[in-house]
Design an enzyme around this catalytic site. Structure first.
Site, PDB file in Angstrom:
ATOM      1  CG  HIS A   6     -22.110  28.322  34.634  1.00 55.39           C
ATOM      2  ND1 HIS A   6     -21.902  27.765  35.876  1.00 55.39           N
ATOM      3  CD2 HIS A   6     -21.338  29.447  34.596  1.00 55.39           C
ATOM      4  CE1 HIS A   6     -21.056  28.517  36.552  1.00 55.39           C
ATOM      5  NE2 HIS A   6     -20.692  29.548  35.790  1.00 55.39           N
TER       6      HIS A   6
ATOM      7  CB  SER B 196      -6.166  -5.559  10.970  1.00 55.58           C
ATOM      8  OG  SER B 196      -6.493  -5.730  12.324  1.00 55.58           O
TER       9      SER B 196
ATOM     10  CD  GLU C 106      -3.442  -1.510   5.467  1.00 60.44           C
ATOM     11  OE1 GLU C 106      -3.737  -2.429   6.231  1.00 60.44           O
ATOM     12  OE2 GLU C 106      -2.987  -0.421   5.890  1.00 60.44           O
TER      13      GLU C 106
ATOM     14  CG  ASP D  85       1.525  -3.606   5.397  1.00 62.21           C
ATOM     15  OD1 ASP D  85       2.241  -2.715   5.888  1.00 62.21           O
ATOM     16  OD2 ASP D  85       0.296  -3.495   5.260  1.00 62.21           O
TER      17      ASP D  85
ATOM     18  CG  ASP E 115      -3.030   3.919   2.201  1.00 62.14           C
ATOM     19  OD1 ASP E 115      -2.413   2.844   1.997  1.00 62.14           O
ATOM     20  OD2 ASP E 115      -4.046   3.978   2.916  1.00 62.14           O
TER      21      ASP E 115
ATOM     22  CG  HIS F 279      -0.527   0.013   2.531  1.00 58.28           C
ATOM     23  ND1 HIS F 279      -0.311   1.177   3.224  1.00 58.28           N
ATOM     24  CD2 HIS F 279      -0.238  -0.988   3.387  1.00 58.28           C
ATOM     25  CE1 HIS F 279       0.093   0.883   4.454  1.00 58.28           C
ATOM     26  NE2 HIS F 279       0.163  -0.424   4.577  1.00 58.28           N
TER      27      HIS F 279
HETATM   28  N1  BES Z   1       0.887  -2.676   8.239  1.00 57.55           N
HETATM   29  C1  BES Z   1      -0.197  -2.451   9.125  1.00 57.55           C
HETATM   30  C2  BES Z   1      -0.671  -3.689   9.809  1.00 57.55           C
HETATM   31  C3  BES Z   1       0.311  -4.334  10.734  1.00 57.55           C
HETATM   32  C4  BES Z   1       1.187  -3.595  11.481  1.00 57.55           C
HETATM   33  C5  BES Z   1       0.323  -5.672  10.836  1.00 57.55           C
HETATM   34  C6  BES Z   1       2.105  -4.198  12.307  1.00 57.55           C
HETATM   35  C7  BES Z   1       1.213  -6.278  11.676  1.00 57.55           C
HETATM   36  C8  BES Z   1       2.116  -5.545  12.404  1.00 57.55           C
HETATM   37  C9  BES Z   1      -1.338  -1.828   8.340  1.00 57.55           C
HETATM   38  O1  BES Z   1      -0.924  -0.790   7.507  1.00 57.55           O
HETATM   39  C10 BES Z   1      -2.321  -1.217   9.302  1.00 57.55           C
HETATM   40  O2  BES Z   1      -1.981  -0.276   9.961  1.00 57.55           O
HETATM   41  N2  BES Z   1      -3.525  -1.744   9.345  1.00 57.55           N
HETATM   42  C11 BES Z   1      -4.581  -1.140  10.069  1.00 57.55           C
HETATM   43  C12 BES Z   1      -5.843  -1.593   9.407  1.00 57.55           C
HETATM   44  C13 BES Z   1      -7.036  -0.741   9.685  1.00 57.55           C
HETATM   45  C14 BES Z   1      -6.818   0.707   9.409  1.00 57.55           C
HETATM   46  C15 BES Z   1      -8.226  -1.243   8.913  1.00 57.55           C
HETATM   47  C16 BES Z   1      -4.525  -1.551  11.518  1.00 57.55           C
HETATM   48  O3  BES Z   1      -4.085  -2.669  11.842  1.00 57.55           O
HETATM   49  O4  BES Z   1      -4.893  -0.744  12.356  1.00 57.55           O
HETATM   50 MN    MN Z   2       0.705  -1.325   6.428  1.00 58.31          MN
HETATM   51 MN    MN Z   3      -0.638   1.022   8.771  1.00 59.93          MN
END
Ligand code: BES
Ligand code: MN
Ligand code: MN
Length: 456
Positions: A215, A401, A153, A182, A88, A86
């Site tokens: 107040h 996630s 993402e 990721d 972003d 991703h």
């Molecule tokens: N790369 C992360 C997910 C992640 C971070 C997995 C560290 C394992 C270890 C991803 O970019 C992320 O931040 N995901 C979000 C998903 C949400 C915004 C739907 C998350 O996990 O908060």
């Molecule tokens: Mn990520």
């Molecule tokens: Mn992230």
């Protein structure tokens, strides 16, 4: 193979300069003011794919931010790997806590410091550079490769999900394995393959008391304060053992198997060291589970933000009209984010005092995933990271996630290989995000070895 590796060695500086240019584009997906930067960033990724010799590329428009696609499909009778990443990034606030400009990458102490350095520009870029090394030296790849980069993402991947469910998307992205960097390494220099991610249900709860701010002297004691009430409601969502109190919340949560318990114990997680790193006097969480179990196999509920009333400097005596909390739950297989959001909403309504009105809004969610470790692609990846890092591979699950992973597995019927390169201490989503350049280099080599292993 030697030529390919040598190319990486000779071009590492160039790769880092390119990564810096990539990072300089402030591709914050959630902020409307960065909408054009998202387009610029997608174009950057496409141009980089072109520059390494990927002739077939396209930018796919969506209702949200664009997708970037590229393919090299000339390896006859060989499997196809879909590389996903991703482009972003998360917002940069609180900006005052950054030591350097979040979008002006700096190389210091063997790391690159900036928003997106790890999550996910630095991590995902390794695969483009691995393919470059092959194409510039051998003019071909050992397997077929498709690239798919998305810009949503961090906000739930809804455009990619729609695309993936369409016939066009399924056909275009057809592959035998999905390669994703990721996630995190289990520790610095430890080759890691991740086989599980938690899911997510995210909601906003707004509590309204009086029809306007009042107040706090004239009215405090007679009219309910929605902040006080919301705080009480949030406190009731856990019991004294750290267990979530929402009825039926744990119905689908599987018990941790004996095998997995043993695997986790073998990882020798150090609670004390972990607490020390984040400067907390002790760890907390659900009673009866080890830290890794709590992080990887148990669902959680957290308030991500709470606001209302007066939050500026100084003091203002006010009894606010409204209070809002952002609440998210990390989920594990086989919990369904939609169902969890429903039972949460039903329960929080029962906790609402008559003196206040409640409004619950469902935000994005994502499914949890666990992938089988015996797949050919995962074995190839495990051997590749082990070779690149010069150590035995460890297998982890993660608390974070990546909502699209389940959708990939479901729609493309292919395994997801989670070849993470970040570290939990990299400050992703936080000020002073960084990424180790050693991991960047090892990641490129891991990707090179993976493509080679997987072709055999
Ligand atoms: N790369 C992360 C997910 C992640 C971070 C997995 C560290 C394992 C270890 C991803 O970019 C992320 O931040 N995901 C979000 C998903 C949400 C915004 C739907 C998350 O996990 O908060
Ligand atoms: Mn990520
Ligand atoms: Mn992230």
């Amino acid at each position: 193979m030697d030529k390919v590796i040598k190319y990486v060695d000779e071009n590492l500086e160039k790769f880092i300069e390119e990564l810096k240019d990539y990072i300089r584009i402030p591709s914050i997906s959630t902020l409307p003011e960065n909408k054009n930067d998202m387009i610029t960033c997608a174009k950057f990724v496409e141009a980089n794919l072109k520059s390494i010799g990927i002739k077939t590329t396209k930018i796919i428009k969506t209702d949200g931010h664009p997708l970037v696609y590229g393919e090299w499909l000339q390896a006859k009778d060989k499997p196809t790997v879909l590389v996903y990443g991703h482009y972003d990034v998360q917002p940069i606030d609180p900006i005052e806590l950054w030591d350097t400009d979040p979008f002006e990458p700096v190389v210091k102490d063997g790391k690159i410091w900036a928003r997106g350095a790890d999550d996910d520009k630095g991590q995902s870029f390794v695969h483009i550079k691995a393919v470059e090394a092959y194409l510039k030296t051998k003019k071909e790849l050992p397997v077929n490769v498709k690239f798919l980069f998305e810009g949503e993402e961090e906000i739930g991947s809804s455009s990619l999900e729609t695309f993936l469910k369409s016939k066009e998307g399924k056909d275009l992205l057809k592959c035998e394995a999905i390669l994703i960097s990721d996630t995190s390494l289990y520790g610095e220099g430890i080759p890691t393959i991740t086989y599980g991610l938690r899911g997510l249900a995210y909601l906003e709860v707004e509590l309204t008391g009086p029809n306007r701010d009042l107040h706090s002297g004239s009215f405090g004691g007679a009219i309910a304060n929605p902040i006080n009430e919301l705080a009480k409601m949030i406190a009731k969502l856990h019991d004294e053992n750290g267990t979530i109190t929402i009825p039926n919340f744990y119905d689908e949560v599987p018990e941790v198997t004996k095998q997995e318990k043993e695997n986790f114990e073998a990882l020798k997680f150090n609670d004390k060291k972990f607490a020390k790193e984040y400067k907390v006097a002790e760890l907390s969480g659900e009673k009866g589970f080890s830290t890794l179990e709590r992080l990887w196999t148990r669902p959680t509920l957290d308030c991500n933000g709470i606001f209302g009333g007066f939050t500026g400097e100084g003091a203002k005596t006010v009894l606010p009209s409204k209070a809002t909390a952002k609440i998210s739950m990390r989920l594990v297989p086989n919990q369904d984010p939609k169902k969890v959001a429903k039972i949460f909403t039903k329960y929080i309504k029962t906790l609402t005092p008559k003196s206040c009105k409640i409004k619950v809004t469902e935000m994005h969610g994502g499914n949890p995933v666990v992938v089988p470790l015996d797949d050919k692609a995962i074995v190839a990846a495990s051997e590749a990271v082990s070779k690149s890092f010069g150590k035995k591979t460890v297998y982890t699950r993660e608390g974070g996630s990546i909502p699209i992973v389940v959708e990939f597995v479901k729609q493309l019927k292919s395994p997801a290989v989670l070849m993470g390169l970040g570290l939990d201490t990299d400050n992703i989503h936080s000020p002073n995000e960084h990424f180790s350049l050693k991991s960047f280099e090892r990641g490129i080599l891991s990707s090179i070895y993976f493509l080679d292993n997987y072709s055999k």
